[in-house]
Design a protein around this motif. Structure first.
Motif: not given
Length: 308
Positions: A154-165, A171-177
């Motif tokens: 899950r942490l790796f997925r969040a890191d990978r998603i963050s790279q392509i946003l 910012e929306e992704f971080q607020k959701a997390r």
């Protein structure tokens, strides 16, 4: 005198028995009105669902699965508590007993409850020495920590998603997390869960039981998202046109999360579909009831509880 009591009667337990979450009435009940739509939508985005266009039917299906899963878990833990103490109010150890088959899940659950208890203590007494003691306690626990593969993915997925946003989506992704980890409207969400699950009054009076209920809700949603995204590797709903990896650490972790490294690319974050959720649940049930030699597992007739 025997310490173990008989199971509570039907009035003491929840009245609704959980059923397989992929039955036709779940998928086609047009009159169903979701009550946790916004909350589940945010939690799903926090774990990897689309940030721009979620599938409404998927969120509704997740809510139905979550409610059925929680009803089943509450029935099980009430049975355990009643047989052990003669009281239908479960303790934390009763929930841990249900997680005895998954050491990583049990560890993650204990850490969550420890954090909740520390936060309550700090609110009452202030930070100061309690904060320092918590740092010492957490550092000592890390030495004996069990490797948690799901948390790592899950942490790796969040890191990978963050790279392509782009910055706005990031910012929306971080607020959701952040919302998911803190549950901003905890009181309102718990009120809805209590009403939907018809939780006995005795359990409602114990705040730690409601905290555990909230944890199980988030964990169930997270597991559904985990498995649904993983099924994407076997469909056309992904791309292999990947962006360049930005760090050697990420490159060394490619094998840990193939549903991200092979299923997330320049097309951005895709919405989880109903078909992917159905396939994910089917696979979980198949693996839970698979044959071992000439016999079935002892729990082959039960619906697998994702959060346990």
């Amino acid at each position: 005198m025997n310490n173990f009591q008989q199971s509570p009667n039907s009035r003491q337990r929840l009245s609704t028995t959980p059923r397989t979450p992929t039955t036709p009435e779940i998928l086609h009940a047009m009159d169903y009105k979701p009550r946790l739509y916004e909350e589940i939508s945010i939690i799903m985005r926090a774990f990897g669902d689309s940030l721009s266009g979620q599938n409404r039917d998927s969120i509704i299906l997740v809510e139905k699965i979550v409610i059925q899963q929680l009803r089943g878990i509450i029935n099980e833990v009430i049975n355990v508590a009643y047989k052990r103490t003669g009281n239908i109010v479960p303790s934390q150890c009763d929930f841990e007993f249900l997680m005895r088959g998954n050491a990583a899940n049990s560890q993650r659950f204990r850490k969550y409850m420890r954090s909740v208890n520390n936060l309550k203590s700090e609110k009452k007494q202030g930070l100061g020495i309690n904060f320092l003691n918590r740092i010492v306690e957490d550092s000592s626990d890390e030495e004996q920590e069990i490797y948690d593969a799901e948390k790592t993915r899950r942490l790796f997925r969040a890191d990978r998603i963050s790279q392509i946003l782009n910055p706005q989506k990031y910012e929306e992704f971080q607020k959701a997390r952040t919302w998911s980890s803190n549950v901003r409207n905890k009181t309102d969400m718990l009120r809805k869960l209590v009403e939907m699950l018809q939780i006995p009054k005795e359990i409602q009076d114990h705040s730690y039981c409601l905290e555990i209920l909230l944890y199980l809700t988030q964990e169930t949603i997270a597991k559904i998202v985990d498995f649904a995204i993983l099924t994407r590797l076997n469909t056309d709903n992904h791309t292999t046109d990947l962006e360049p990896i930005s760090s050697s650490i990420t490159n060394n972790m490619l094998h840990l999360c193939p549903e991200v490294t092979q299923g997330r690319g320049k097309d951005g974050i895709k919405a989880i579909t109903v078909q992917e959720i159905n396939e994910a649940i089917r696979r979980v049930q198949t693996m839970t009831t698979r044959r071992l030699g000439t016999s079935f597992r002892s729990n082959d007739m039960k619906i697998p509880f994702l959060a346990l």
